[in-house]
Design a protein around this motif. Structure first.
Motif, PDB file in Angstrom:
ATOM      1  N   HIS A 125    -112.381   9.453 -37.335  1.00 44.32           N
ATOM      2  CA  HIS A 125    -111.772  10.761 -37.583  1.00 44.32           C
ATOM      3  C   HIS A 125    -110.802  10.790 -38.761  1.00 44.32           C
ATOM      4  O   HIS A 125    -110.158  11.813 -38.995  1.00 44.32           O
ATOM      5  N   HIS A 126    -110.660   9.703 -39.484  1.00 43.25           N
ATOM      6  CA  HIS A 126    -109.748   9.708 -40.633  1.00 43.25           C
ATOM      7  C   HIS A 126    -110.226   8.686 -41.657  1.00 43.25           C
ATOM      8  O   HIS A 126    -111.238   8.009 -41.459  1.00 43.25           O
ATOM      9  N   ASN A 127    -109.507   8.587 -42.769  1.00 45.93           N
ATOM     10  CA  ASN A 127    -109.934   7.755 -43.890  1.00 45.93           C
ATOM     11  C   ASN A 127    -109.396   6.329 -43.840  1.00 45.93           C
ATOM     12  O   ASN A 127    -109.413   5.626 -44.849  1.00 45.93           O
TER      13      ASN A 127
END
Length: 265
Positions: A141-143
């Motif tokens: 859900h994120h980098n």
């Protein structure tokens, strides 16, 4: 690979690139990464304010990352007949770029290779195989990324990278990185996007890899008084195992030699 005076990851990349028909591109990338100095200009905002003239834009790596940008920079310099002024206009390190040119011109066979397609697929696949121990997978859900293989850790893409996120603002699912640097947090520097289908065979090999055995940690140790067990070992292991001598017997022998020398005086 031992015959190539390079880091193992770069040597393996060249071998794979030769099989994939993109040796010329890979040699350029390897030469750029092997330069003694940082070739690219700094990206701090304070430097931008000090410049009298805005710096010219460099190639963006087509969104695939820093390795592809290195290749594109050199190809642009080649198209400008290796003009030193072009390097200065783009604030590139002249000494480092000259070093890259010398490395590239030393391999005639690589210079004869043709350029690959614009998606740089073969080159990125060669990088994936070469950097098998330097792979990372993006979190869901994120980098943030998690390195793959032995002792994984959470890392992030370095702010100077030209890696481009998708429409949802997310980076590619898998990347390779040239090195890890730690400042306020661990960063991956010089990253390149790779495809999941190239990563899976590598992960299968890593799962079956016995790191303890490769590091020599699997040797059998025979304690004192266990000489009889050596015969029960396989031939190769029995030859490698040596029973340690008794420490007390060594001390006693040294004491006797000392007393013998003293008695002769």
């Amino acid at each position: 690979m031992a015959e190539l005076p390079l880091e193992p990851s770069l040597s393996r990349t060249l071998i794979e690139a030769n099989e994939n028909g993109c040796l010329s591109q890979a040699l350029t990338v390897v030469a750029m990464l092997s330069a003694e100095t940082n070739l690219l200009p700094g990206r701090s905002k304070s430097d931008d304010k000090k410049r009298k003239h805005p710096s010219l834009e460099l190639p963006d790596g087509s969104g695939f990352g820093d390795h592809i940008q290195f290749l594109q920079i050199y190809e642009c310099w080649d198209e400008n007949n290796y003009d030193i002024g072009w390097c200065k206009d783009h604030e590139l390190q002249v000494r480092g770029m000259t070093f890259v040119k010398e490395v590239r011109s030393s391999d005639v066979q690589a210079n004869r290779s043709r350029k690959g397609h614009q998606n740089y697929r073969n080159l990125r696949k060669a990088l994936c195989v070469g950097y098998a121990s330097q792979l990372a997978e993006r979190m869901r859900h994120h980098n943030g990324y998690r390195t793959l293989g032995f002792k994984p850790q959470l890392v992030q893409v370095h702010p100077s990278s030209v890696l481009v996120p998708d429409d949802d603002g997310l980076y590619p699912n898998n990347v390779v990185y040239h090195e890890l640097v730690a400042t306020t947090r661990p960063y991956m520097r010089n990253v390149c996007a790779v495809e999941r289908q190239w990563v899976m065979p590598i992960l299968e090999k890593l799962e079956n890899l016995d790191v303890n055995k490769l590091s020599g940690g699997g040797l059998v140790r025979v304690e004192e008084g266990a000489e009889g067990n050596v015969a029960d070992l396989p031939k190769g292991e029995a030859e490698a195992v040596k029973v340690p001598e008794d420490r007390e017997s060594k001390i006693q022998a040294a004491r006797e030699r000392f007393l013998a020398r003293k008695g002769k005086k």
